[in-house]
Design an enzyme around this catalytic site. Structure first.
Site, PDB file in Angstrom:
ATOM      1  N   ARG A 186     -20.091  56.390  12.788  1.00  0.00           N
ATOM      2  CA  ARG A 186     -19.695  55.447  11.808  1.00  0.00           C
ATOM      3  C   ARG A 186     -19.287  56.043  10.397  1.00  0.00           C
ATOM      4  NH1 ARG A 186     -22.874  50.051  10.828  1.00  0.00           N
ATOM      5  NH2 ARG A 186     -21.589  49.167  12.593  1.00  0.00           N
ATOM      6  N   TYR A 220     -18.013  46.091   3.553  1.00  0.00           N
ATOM      7  CA  TYR A 220     -18.985  44.806   3.867  1.00  0.00           C
ATOM      8  C   TYR A 220     -19.964  44.847   2.780  1.00  0.00           C
ATOM      9  CZ  TYR A 220     -22.407  42.190   5.718  1.00  0.00           C
ATOM     10  OH  TYR A 220     -23.655  41.325   6.033  1.00  0.00           O
ATOM     11  N   THR A 255     -27.621  40.376   2.338  1.00  0.00           N
ATOM     12  CA  THR A 255     -28.200  41.352   3.244  1.00  0.00           C
ATOM     13  C   THR A 255     -29.068  42.403   2.339  1.00  0.00           C
ATOM     14  OG1 THR A 255     -27.348  43.037   4.662  1.00  0.00           O
ATOM     15  CG2 THR A 255     -25.679  42.126   3.041  1.00  0.00           C
ATOM     16  N   ASP A 256     -29.646  42.975   3.091  1.00  0.00           N
ATOM     17  CA  ASP A 256     -30.436  44.255   2.600  1.00  0.00           C
ATOM     18  C   ASP A 256     -29.388  45.560   2.262  1.00  0.00           C
ATOM     19  OD1 ASP A 256     -30.114  44.934   5.379  1.00  0.00           O
ATOM     20  OD2 ASP A 256     -32.259  45.344   5.642  1.00  0.00           O
ATOM     21  N   GLU A 257     -28.232  45.436   3.124  1.00  0.00           N
ATOM     22  CA  GLU A 257     -27.104  46.437   2.936  1.00  0.00           C
ATOM     23  C   GLU A 257     -26.897  46.707   1.530  1.00  0.00           C
ATOM     24  OE1 GLU A 257     -24.612  46.861   6.217  1.00  0.00           O
ATOM     25  OE2 GLU A 257     -25.982  45.673   7.501  1.00  0.00           O
ATOM     26  N   LYS A 265     -20.524  42.097  -0.386  1.00  0.00           N
ATOM     27  CA  LYS A 265     -21.694  41.092  -0.469  1.00  0.00           C
ATOM     28  C   LYS A 265     -22.517  41.291  -1.742  1.00  0.00           C
ATOM     29  CE  LYS A 265     -23.260  38.795   2.446  1.00  0.00           C
ATOM     30  NZ  LYS A 265     -22.986  37.379   2.846  1.00  0.00           N
TER      31      LYS A 265
HETATM   32  P1  NAD Z   1     -20.685  35.616  11.750  1.00  0.00           P
HETATM   33  O1  NAD Z   1     -19.713  36.576  11.611  1.00  0.00           O
HETATM   34  O2  NAD Z   1     -21.585  35.386  12.895  1.00  0.00           O
HETATM   35  O3  NAD Z   1     -20.585  34.390  11.327  1.00  0.00           O
HETATM   36  C1  NAD Z   1     -19.694  34.006   9.956  1.00  0.00           C
HETATM   37  C2  NAD Z   1     -19.210  32.747  10.179  1.00  0.00           C
HETATM   38  O4  NAD Z   1     -18.339  32.294   8.876  1.00  0.00           O
HETATM   39  C3  NAD Z   1     -18.211  32.430  11.204  1.00  0.00           C
HETATM   40  O5  NAD Z   1     -18.500  31.279  11.903  1.00  0.00           O
HETATM   41  C4  NAD Z   1     -16.940  32.485  10.746  1.00  0.00           C
HETATM   42  O6  NAD Z   1     -16.023  31.471  11.324  1.00  0.00           O
HETATM   43  C5  NAD Z   1     -17.097  31.936   9.291  1.00  0.00           C
HETATM   44  N1  NAD Z   1     -16.110  31.970   8.265  1.00  0.00           N
HETATM   45  C6  NAD Z   1     -15.767  33.319   8.046  1.00  0.00           C
HETATM   46  N2  NAD Z   1     -14.669  33.167   7.100  1.00  0.00           N
HETATM   47  C7  NAD Z   1     -14.635  31.996   6.590  1.00  0.00           C
HETATM   48  C8  NAD Z   1     -13.861  31.206   5.502  1.00  0.00           C
HETATM   49  N3  NAD Z   1     -12.905  31.791   4.874  1.00  0.00           N
HETATM   50  N4  NAD Z   1     -13.993  30.165   5.600  1.00  0.00           N
HETATM   51  C9  NAD Z   1     -15.176  29.351   6.012  1.00  0.00           C
HETATM   52  N5  NAD Z   1     -15.830  29.964   7.043  1.00  0.00           N
HETATM   53  C10 NAD Z   1     -15.474  31.375   7.369  1.00  0.00           C
HETATM   54  O7  NAD Z   1     -21.869  36.129  10.484  1.00  0.00           O
HETATM   55  P2  NAD Z   1     -23.661  36.220  10.758  1.00  0.00           P
HETATM   56  O8  NAD Z   1     -24.072  37.174  11.238  1.00  0.00           O
HETATM   57  O9  NAD Z   1     -24.020  34.786  11.236  1.00  0.00           O
HETATM   58  O10 NAD Z   1     -23.957  36.343   9.402  1.00  0.00           O
HETATM   59  C11 NAD Z   1     -23.958  35.277   8.548  1.00  0.00           C
HETATM   60  C12 NAD Z   1     -24.610  35.513   7.049  1.00  0.00           C
HETATM   61  O11 NAD Z   1     -25.562  36.399   6.912  1.00  0.00           O
HETATM   62  C13 NAD Z   1     -23.495  36.425   6.399  1.00  0.00           C
HETATM   63  O12 NAD Z   1     -22.937  36.152   4.969  1.00  0.00           O
HETATM   64  C14 NAD Z   1     -23.923  37.784   6.454  1.00  0.00           C
HETATM   65  O13 NAD Z   1     -23.466  38.640   5.474  1.00  0.00           O
HETATM   66  C15 NAD Z   1     -25.406  37.846   6.279  1.00  0.00           C
HETATM   67  N6  NAD Z   1     -26.306  38.462   7.031  1.00  0.00           N
HETATM   68  C16 NAD Z   1     -26.042  38.966   8.604  1.00  0.00           C
HETATM   69  C17 NAD Z   1     -26.892  39.836   9.166  1.00  0.00           C
HETATM   70  C18 NAD Z   1     -27.029  40.201  10.526  1.00  0.00           C
HETATM   71  O14 NAD Z   1     -27.804  40.782  10.950  1.00  0.00           O
HETATM   72  N7  NAD Z   1     -25.965  39.188  11.452  1.00  0.00           N
HETATM   73  C19 NAD Z   1     -27.958  40.346   8.220  1.00  0.00           C
HETATM   74  C20 NAD Z   1     -27.978  40.307   6.763  1.00  0.00           C
HETATM   75  C21 NAD Z   1     -27.217  39.339   6.309  1.00  0.00           C
HETATM   76  P1  TYD Z   2     -24.519  46.669  13.510  1.00  0.00           P
HETATM   77  O1  TYD Z   2     -24.964  45.749  14.975  1.00  0.00           O
HETATM   78  O2  TYD Z   2     -23.096  46.669  13.627  1.00  0.00           O
HETATM   79  O3  TYD Z   2     -25.305  46.101  12.208  1.00  0.00           O
HETATM   80  P2  TYD Z   2     -25.336  46.946  10.707  1.00  0.00           P
HETATM   81  O4  TYD Z   2     -24.191  48.002  10.650  1.00  0.00           O
HETATM   82  O5  TYD Z   2     -24.958  45.868   9.912  1.00  0.00           O
HETATM   83  O6  TYD Z   2     -26.641  47.514  10.754  1.00  0.00           O
HETATM   84  O7  TYD Z   2     -25.185  48.102  13.802  1.00  0.00           O
HETATM   85  C1  TYD Z   2     -26.567  48.120  14.221  1.00  0.00           C
HETATM   86  C2  TYD Z   2     -26.575  49.993  14.134  1.00  0.00           C
HETATM   87  O8  TYD Z   2     -26.209  50.184  15.422  1.00  0.00           O
HETATM   88  C3  TYD Z   2     -25.955  50.487  13.039  1.00  0.00           C
HETATM   89  O9  TYD Z   2     -26.728  51.861  12.833  1.00  0.00           O
HETATM   90  C4  TYD Z   2     -24.604  51.110  13.955  1.00  0.00           C
HETATM   91  C5  TYD Z   2     -25.194  51.173  15.150  1.00  0.00           C
HETATM   92  N1  TYD Z   2     -24.088  50.901  16.289  1.00  0.00           N
HETATM   93  C6  TYD Z   2     -23.820  51.992  17.287  1.00  0.00           C
HETATM   94  O10 TYD Z   2     -24.563  52.844  17.373  1.00  0.00           O
HETATM   95  N2  TYD Z   2     -22.926  51.327  18.423  1.00  0.00           N
HETATM   96  C7  TYD Z   2     -22.001  50.235  18.144  1.00  0.00           C
HETATM   97  O11 TYD Z   2     -21.377  50.296  18.981  1.00  0.00           O
HETATM   98  C8  TYD Z   2     -22.481  49.463  16.999  1.00  0.00           C
HETATM   99  C9  TYD Z   2     -21.567  48.244  16.964  1.00  0.00           C
HETATM  100  C10 TYD Z   2     -23.490  49.669  16.131  1.00  0.00           C
END
Ligand code: NAD
Ligand code: TYD
Length: 339
Positions: A278, A155, A128-130, A159
């Site tokens: 947050r 988090y 992630t870019d985070e 990562k």
């Molecule tokens: P998500 O939370 O929707 O899905 C995570 C999945 O991992 C779930 O299906 C969960 O059951 C599985 N999991 C959790 N713990 C496990 C374990 N111990 N063993 C096996 N499986 C397990 O997450 P997402 O949003 O699809 O993100 C996927 C990846 O992308 C993550 O690594 C996250 O850090 C990265 N990512 C997500 C975003 C975003 O915007 N959602 C952005 C940047 C990076």
């Molecule tokens: P989120 O979807 O949790 O992604 P991330 O924290 O990984 O960027 O949040 C996106 C942005 O929205 C973040 O700046 C926090 C804000 N946010 C709210 O303002 N209200 C909410 O209820 C949530 C979940 C997030």
């Protein structure tokens, strides 16, 4: 010719789930294994249409379970691993950091060790870019692959730790790897604890939408289908050992995102409720995707087209998210918010 074997971890989650479907449909010549523990964020109903396909298999397992993971790798001898499985929600990492270290750091190490035992062609770690921390509001500054790692939340720290382990296994053991660092994804099957699906589902139910602080924090939004094509490209064409940032130039304040959803659904902005900020809330994320574009990637969605498609998807798939918000989610919501 023997079929290539691809292991996708976390393929029951949001991005991994979209990626599994993308790969199963695009590469019938691959065998795709979806390994997932099915935590609160995992759900298999999304895969009903592909679960009978010959080139798709589901394995329920925990990536931190060394014995199970090692015996699976020994048996299947995967060609590729694309690693999504993680705890992924910043707010949950503030409440309970331990499981983030367990899954994201130790789980990644188990997968790296197992990959080292077999002759793997590529370990692609989805990050992630985070991990870069936050940018200020100067719109000319962006994260590049050379930006120092400076995570701010439990988090992003977990990562970042996993990224460093992946890098170290490349440097020390010559494990073929890539790391991708993407911006905030959105699209179908996004779990409704994250901002966009939370807003869509609550606005549709005429419920208040919690906006943290003043709503001016900025995120760079990437449609999940564009993320899938980026990972496909890096898996096949990424230079060994390289990091690629995925995202680009879709920056919006949280308030702009929420207002866009409200107006698209024809509802009132009175649904917005500003709530306590947050802890450690990162101000701004923004990606410079030049390196990936030079490899041949271009996104196909603008935020305007992507959010319209996503809202329509949530309207068409109420069954999916209504079932989720009726379960354990209610307890989570009550603990997390006071509205
Ligand atoms: P998500 O939370 O929707 O899905 C995570 C999945 O991992 C779930 O299906 C969960 O059951 C599985 N999991 C959790 N713990 C496990 C374990 N111990 N063993 C096996 N499986 C397990 O997450 P997402 O949003 O699809 O993100 C996927 C990846 O992308 C993550 O690594 C996250 O850090 C990265 N990512 C997500 C975003 C975003 O915007 N959602 C952005 C940047 C990076
Ligand atoms: P989120 O979807 O949790 O992604 P991330 O924290 O990984 O960027 O949040 C996106 C942005 O929205 C973040 O700046 C926090 C804000 N946010 C709210 O303002 N209200 C909410 O209820 C949530 C979940 C997030």
């Amino acid at each position: 010719m023997e079929k290539k074997k691809l292991l996708v971890t976390g393929g029951a989650g949001f991005i991994g789930g979209n990626f599994v479907q993308y790969m199963v449909n695009k590469y019938p010549q691959y065998i795709i294994y979806n390994l997932d523990l099915l935590t609160y964020a995992g759900d298999l109903t999304k895969h009903r249409e592909i679960e009978q396909n010959d080139n798709y298999h589901f394995v329920k397992a925990d990536i931190t379970d060394r014995e199970v993971i090692f015996s699976l790798f020994e048996k299947e001898k995967f060609d590729y691993v694309v690693h999504f499985a993680a705890e992924s929600h910043v707010d949950r990492s503030i409440t309970d950091p331990g499981i983030f270290v367990q899954t994201n750091v130790l789980g990644t190490q188990v997968l790296l060790d197992a990959s080292k035992q077999i002759n793997i062609s590529k370990f692609l770690h989805v990050s992630t870019d985070e991990v870069y921390g936050e940018l200020d509001f100067d719109p000319t500054t962006f994260f590049t692959e050379d930006t120092p790692i400076m995570p701010n939340s439990p988090y992003s720290a977990s990562k970042a730790s996993s990224d460093l382990l992946v890098r170290a296994y490349h440097e020390t053991f010559n494990l073929p790897i890539n790391i991708t660092r993407c911006s905030n994804n959105y699209g179908p099957y996004h779990f409704p604890e994250k901002l966009i699906p939370l807003t869509i589902s609550r606005v549709l139910n005429e419920q208040k939408v919690p906006v943290y602080g003043d709503g001016k924090n900025i995120r760079d939004w990437l449609h999940v289908y564009d993320h899938c094509s980026a990972i496909d490209l890096v898996l096949h064409e990424g230079l060994d050992g390289e990091v690629y940032n995925v995202g680009g130039h879709n920056e919006l304040t949280n308030l702009e995102v929420v207002k866009t959803i409200i107006s698209t659904l024809g509802k009132s902005e009175e649904l917005i409720e500003f709530v306590v900020d947050r802890l450690g809330h990162d101000k701004r994320y923004a990606i410079d995707p030049t390196k990936l574009e030079q490899l041949g990637w271009n996104p196909t969605y603008t935020f305007k087209t992507g959010i319209a498609q996503t809202i329509q998807w949530y309207l068409d798939n109420k069954d999916w998210w209504e079932q989720i918000i009726s379960e354990e989610y209610q307890n989570y919501f009550e603990k997390q918010y006071t509205i």
